[in-house]
Design a protein around this motif. Structure first.
Motif, PDB file in Angstrom:
ATOM      1  N   CYS A  20       0.704  -1.201   0.096  1.00 13.51           N
ATOM      2  CA  CYS A  20       0.012   0.077   0.140  1.00 13.51           C
ATOM      3  C   CYS A  20       0.561   0.800   0.362  1.00 13.51           C
ATOM      4  N   ASP A  22       0.213   5.118   0.144  1.00 11.65           N
ATOM      5  CA  ASP A  22      -0.716   6.720   1.115  1.00 11.65           C
ATOM      6  C   ASP A  22      -0.674   8.153  -0.131  1.00 11.65           C
ATOM      7  N   ARG A 299      -9.202  -6.354   7.234  1.00 13.69           N
ATOM      8  CA  ARG A 299      -7.799  -5.786   6.853  1.00 13.69           C
ATOM      9  C   ARG A 299      -7.449  -6.647   6.490  1.00 13.69           C
ATOM     10  N   ASN A 372      -4.681   0.101   4.387  1.00 15.70           N
ATOM     11  CA  ASN A 372      -4.343   1.259   4.978  1.00 15.70           C
ATOM     12  C   ASN A 372      -6.501   1.983   5.483  1.00 15.70           C
ATOM     13  N   TYR A 373      -6.788   1.737   4.420  1.00  7.87           N
ATOM     14  CA  TYR A 373      -8.291   2.022   4.149  1.00  7.87           C
ATOM     15  C   TYR A 373      -9.467   2.071   4.805  1.00  7.87           C
ATOM     16  N   TYR A 375     -13.558   1.893   2.718  1.00  3.62           N
ATOM     17  CA  TYR A 375     -14.102   2.846   2.546  1.00  3.62           C
ATOM     18  C   TYR A 375     -15.555   2.511   2.877  1.00  3.62           C
ATOM     19  N   GLN A 395     -13.776   7.660   3.354  1.00  3.97           N
ATOM     20  CA  GLN A 395     -12.276   7.067   3.066  1.00  3.97           C
ATOM     21  C   GLN A 395     -12.329   7.387   4.861  1.00  3.97           C
ATOM     22  N   ASN A 397      -9.158   6.463   7.512  1.00  3.34           N
ATOM     23  CA  ASN A 397      -7.829   6.330   7.391  1.00  3.34           C
ATOM     24  C   ASN A 397      -7.741   5.611   8.970  1.00  3.34           C
ATOM     25  N   TYR A 403     -11.716  10.807   8.733  1.00  8.05           N
ATOM     26  CA  TYR A 403     -12.663   9.860   7.812  1.00  8.05           C
ATOM     27  C   TYR A 403     -13.186  11.447   7.392  1.00  8.05           C
ATOM     28  N   TRP A 406     -15.497  10.433  -0.094  1.00  7.58           N
ATOM     29  CA  TRP A 406     -14.285  10.614  -1.005  1.00  7.58           C
ATOM     30  C   TRP A 406     -15.389  10.088  -2.733  1.00  7.58           C
ATOM     31  N   GLN A 490      -6.244   5.176  -3.447  1.00  5.99           N
ATOM     32  CA  GLN A 490      -5.873   4.786  -2.413  1.00  5.99           C
ATOM     33  C   GLN A 490      -5.775   3.268  -1.098  1.00  5.99           C
TER      34      GLN A 490
END
Length: 491
Positions: A20, A22, A299, A372-373, A375, A395, A397, A403, A406, A490
């Motif tokens: 990933c 950023d 994740r 890393n995110y 959604y 989004q 983080n 957030y 997005w 991302q």
């Protein structure tokens, strides 16, 4: 090559996780130069990037009005929700398996090597589907240790999870026997198997119960987990529900900024119980009463699959006031399972809409979690009187827990031509008229970095030509839908 043979040896998936970064990447060269990311649909994209995300590259893959060259009578039904995309083992192209919620059906669309849709058919129709089908997960041998398209029924407490072979012949479309009673009976949104690298040879499947509280359903919604000691076994495991270790089952007694000790407790003999009996068991066990658990995801990244996110969409008694003890505007929860005991863990609220009604989250529904995110996709059908924006994808983080919006829906309320084209029902004036379905990472499947597919329920776009899309004759809904491809996402 027989389509019904074991699909385990046929799936050609690339790994679903990659390193990933950023920063949004805008200059990457596709790894697979045969794939063309372009507008394959004749309809314009129904979404656009929010401020700060203007360099998202958005193209249309398919819409309900499109005619596919190899199946000109096929109609891509409305409300495309859960989905999965895979390499086609019988060609140099791809297969896209999609739930269509309102028609209770599952389509299979064939895409050529350029990723252009060329043929469509239904592997489950409204007769075989039996219930509304919402989110779904395409389990793979590579990621999960077994192959199946898991799609959950959501039409009341007796609904079940279907396990479909993505290569199944269309002759099985009306087959009602592909459900899995061991995964329980409930008004379910999704059934998500955890990755095999953290499962220790077992099968763990997280299930969200999208159920409101009522006097006839006092257990509200649960987060359920199916566990089998055998990888890929969907028939002989046990079913558990999530509870706090102090027996407090009230959702709003948990607040953002704190962690709570939780455990999964067994619903004994769940395979042979009715949904009503399972609900009573949940009350007896003091399972947490969430307000409509919809989507679940974990994740991505090696060893990270014990970190699980799920939504409580929220509910209201009258569109203005919450129900006691339940979120109204919605929440996103983070659950981290213990490495040495996956039946226990820590639970926390990472996003919520109740503290800033109508301006923050509004009814989060589907989730897509990367390394890393998170959604967070909103469900636009609440019509709460204080709602101040259309359905967003937010989004979040994971590292900072911040957030921001997005993606948004392109309603174009002041454009007369747009209203004529896409507002046959007349409801497009309402905020949140449309909603999102699945969002999935397809980067490594098609060999194009940072590329995702997003489904759209364009509820007000209605035509007679969209009726009875699956041919089952059991549904008269005439909504259209769309899938877009988004690059520079991302991860």
């Amino acid at each position: 090559m027989k389509i019904e043979r074991s699909i385990g040896a046929l799936f050609l998936f690339a790994a679903l996780a990659q390193s990933c970064k950023d920063d949004v990447e805008t200059t990457e060269t596709p790894v697979n130069n045969e794939v063309k990311i372009e507008n394959f649909s004749k309809e314009p994209a129904f979404v656009y990037g929010m401020p700060g995300f203007e360099n998202l590259n958005i193209t249309t893959l398919i819409s309900s009005s499109d005619v596919l060259s190899q199946s000109p009578n096929f109609v891509f039904a409305g409300q495309p929700d859960g989905m999965g995309i895979m390499k086609d083992p019988n060609s140099n192209g791809y297969l896209m398996i999609t739930n269509h919620e309102i028609t209770q059906s599952v389509s299979r669309v064939y895409l050529d090597k350029t990723f252009k849709p060329v043929k469509g058919e239904y592997i489950l129709n409204g007769i075989g589907g039996m219930t509304r089908l919402c989110s779904a997960t395409l389990a793979t041998q590579k990621e999960h240790g077994f192959d199946a398209f898991l799609t959950a029924g959501e039409s009341g407490e007796e609904s079940m999870v279907h396990a479909l072979n993505p290569l199944a012949p269309v002759s099985q479309a009306s087959d009602k026997t592909r459900v899995k009673p061991a995964l329980g009976k409930a008004s379910m949104e999704n059934a998500v198997p955890l990755p095999k690298d953290i499962s220790g040879g077992k099968t763990y499947i997280m299930i969200g119960e999208d159920q409101s509280y009522s006097t006839s359903h006092q257990s509200a919604g649960q987060l359920l987990m199916y566990v089998s000691n055998t990888q890929g076994d969907l028939d002989n495991g046990k079913l558990y529900s999530l509870k706090r270790t102090n027996n407090n089952y009230t959702e709003t007694d948990m607040v953002k900024g704190s962690q709570y000790d939780v455990e999964f407790v067994e619903i004994s003999n769940a395979k042979n119980l009715t949904g009503a009996q399972i609900n009573q068991k949940n009350m007896d066990l003091n399972a947490i009463r969430f307000s409509r658990v919809e989507d679940v995801d974990y994740r991505k990244g090696a060893g990270k699959g014990r970190e699980i996110y799920f939504t409580a969409t929220g509910e209201s008694s009258d569109g203005v006031n919450p129900k006691p003890g339940l979120t109204m505007w919605g929440r996103v929860y983070k659950l981290v399972l213990n490495e040495n005991n996956m039946l226990a863990g820590k639970l926390e609220v990472v996003a919520e809409g109740d503290s800033n009604p109508g301006n923050n989250l509004i009814n989060p529904d589907n989730l897509c979690v990367t390394e890393n995110y998170v959604y967070i996709q909103e469900d636009g059908d609440s019509y709460y009187s204080a709602a101040n924006h259309d359905s967003y994808i937010w989004q979040l983080n994971i590292g900072t827990k911040q957030y921001k919006p997005w993606l948004n829906m392109k309603h174009n309320r002041n454009d007369a031509a747009w209203q004529t084209a896409y507002n046959q029902s007349g409801n497009l004036t309402k905020l949140g008229s449309w909603e999102f379905g699945a969002m999935i990472d397809i980067s490594d499947i098609i060999g194009v970095p940072n590329t995702f597919a997003v489904n759209i329920h364009s509820h007000t776009w209605q035509k007679d030509a969209f009726k009875n899309a699956d041919g089952a004759g059991v549904n008269t809904n005439k909504e259209g839908g769309q899938i877009v491809i988004i690059r520079n996402v991302q991860k």
